[in-house]
Scaffold this active site. Structure first.
Site, PDB file in Angstrom:
ATOM      1  N   GLU A 127      -5.557  12.221 -13.316  1.00  0.00           N
ATOM      2  CA  GLU A 127      -4.322  12.329 -14.486  1.00  0.00           C
ATOM      3  C   GLU A 127      -3.498  13.306 -14.003  1.00  0.00           C
ATOM      4  O   GLU A 127      -3.777  14.468 -13.876  1.00  0.00           O
ATOM      5  CB  GLU A 127      -4.999  12.770 -15.761  1.00  0.00           C
ATOM      6  CG  GLU A 127      -3.844  13.061 -16.848  1.00  0.00           C
ATOM      7  CD  GLU A 127      -4.551  13.674 -17.983  1.00  0.00           C
ATOM      8  OE1 GLU A 127      -4.149  14.613 -19.058  1.00  0.00           O
ATOM      9  OE2 GLU A 127      -6.030  13.478 -18.120  1.00  0.00           O
ATOM     10  N   ARG A 150       3.412  18.260 -17.151  1.00  0.00           N
ATOM     11  CA  ARG A 150       3.665  19.860 -17.407  1.00  0.00           C
ATOM     12  C   ARG A 150       4.749  20.522 -16.507  1.00  0.00           C
ATOM     13  O   ARG A 150       5.317  21.561 -16.574  1.00  0.00           O
ATOM     14  CB  ARG A 150       2.380  20.740 -17.305  1.00  0.00           C
ATOM     15  CG  ARG A 150       1.232  20.497 -18.360  1.00  0.00           C
ATOM     16  CD  ARG A 150       0.311  21.294 -18.349  1.00  0.00           C
ATOM     17  NE  ARG A 150      -0.991  20.635 -18.973  1.00  0.00           N
ATOM     18  CZ  ARG A 150      -2.039  21.100 -19.105  1.00  0.00           C
ATOM     19  NH1 ARG A 150      -2.497  22.387 -18.431  1.00  0.00           N
ATOM     20  NH2 ARG A 150      -2.948  20.513 -19.807  1.00  0.00           N
ATOM     21  N   LYS A 184      -9.134  11.490 -26.610  1.00  0.00           N
ATOM     22  CA  LYS A 184      -9.047  12.609 -26.259  1.00  0.00           C
ATOM     23  C   LYS A 184      -9.584  13.713 -27.045  1.00  0.00           C
ATOM     24  O   LYS A 184      -8.648  14.033 -27.709  1.00  0.00           O
ATOM     25  CB  LYS A 184      -8.068  13.199 -25.074  1.00  0.00           C
ATOM     26  CG  LYS A 184      -8.458  14.601 -24.420  1.00  0.00           C
ATOM     27  CD  LYS A 184      -7.318  14.841 -23.276  1.00  0.00           C
ATOM     28  CE  LYS A 184      -6.339  15.582 -23.989  1.00  0.00           C
ATOM     29  NZ  LYS A 184      -5.219  16.147 -23.029  1.00  0.00           N
TER      30      LYS A 184
END
Length: 229
Positions: free
Chosen positions: A62, A66, A150
């Site tokens: 993943e 960011r 999640k």
């Protein structure tokens, strides 16, 4: 649909059903077991970090958005490491979702959910794993066909105890807990029937990345998988 959604549908055609996407996520998580959550700070780290994780057995990655290099990393890995499964994390809105799709991401992970982002995920050709931290948020996604989520931040949201409690009213729902998962508690999470994999960063300490200690990252990745053997 919004202009962004219309553009994606025109580019990709009709999206798979939500049941098909849930099955895709199940296959992805069964293969991964542990999902490294990666934030790239230097372009030079992209390939050696991915190679170190893969050498340790972690081949589903993943890449968070960011940093400014998130999309660059996804494109590079899809082009130069096609054997890896590469997704986009920290997807916050519809435009970021579209950008991740265009970069070649194979799955999408969000830290939370909004009605707009959940709806965009329904229209997306990619499987989307929405972030939730409450039963109410699960229900928002559930109403649109989502069955895989999640839990984030997992430990802050109640961790193993919360997942056990959520298993009652949401018997068909499964989770990828992320946030506070570590070698000390990963076995407890993975022992739960409603946990399909976990996400974390402990196998690639930021200081190891800065120092280029790829061997240590590979060894820690392999040791983490051995904990689950």
């Amino acid at each position: 649909m919004t202009n962004v959604q219309n553009s994606r549908v025109a580019s990709h055609g009709a999206a798979p059903s939500m049941a098909e996407k849930a099955a895709q996520i199940d296959r992805l998580c069964e293969q991964a077991r542990i999902l490294p959550v990666i934030t790239i700070e230097r372009e030079a780290d992209i390939l050696p970090l991915a190679d170190a994780l893969a050498a340790g057995g972690l081949r589903t990655l993943e890449i968070t958005l960011r940093s400014e290099l998130g999309l660059t990393a996804i494109r590079m890995l899809r082009e130069q490491r096609p054997e890896l499964c590469v997704g986009a994390g920290t997807v916050l809105d519809e435009q970021m979702l579209a950008d991740a799709e265009a970069a070649g991401a194979q799955f999408i992970v969000t830290p939370g959910c909004t009605a707009e982002l959940l709806q965009a995920g329904v229209q997306s050709p990619l499987p989307v794993l929405p972030g939730i931290c409450s039963a109410s948020e699960i229900m928002l996604g559930y109403a649109l066909g989502y069955r895989r989520f999640k839990l984030f931040p997992a430990e802050v949201c109640g961790g193993v105890a919360a997942l056990k409690a959520l298993g009652g009213p949401f018997a068909g729902v499964r989770f990828c807990p992320t946030g506070g998962v570590n070698p000390g508690n990963v076995q407890s999470y993975m022992a739960l029937s409603n946990v399909m994999c976990v996400g974390g960063t402990w196998m690639m300490d930021s200081s190891w990345i800065r120092q280029g200690d790829w061997q240590r990252i590979a060894a820690c990745s392999a040791e983490t998988l051995r904990l689950l053997a």
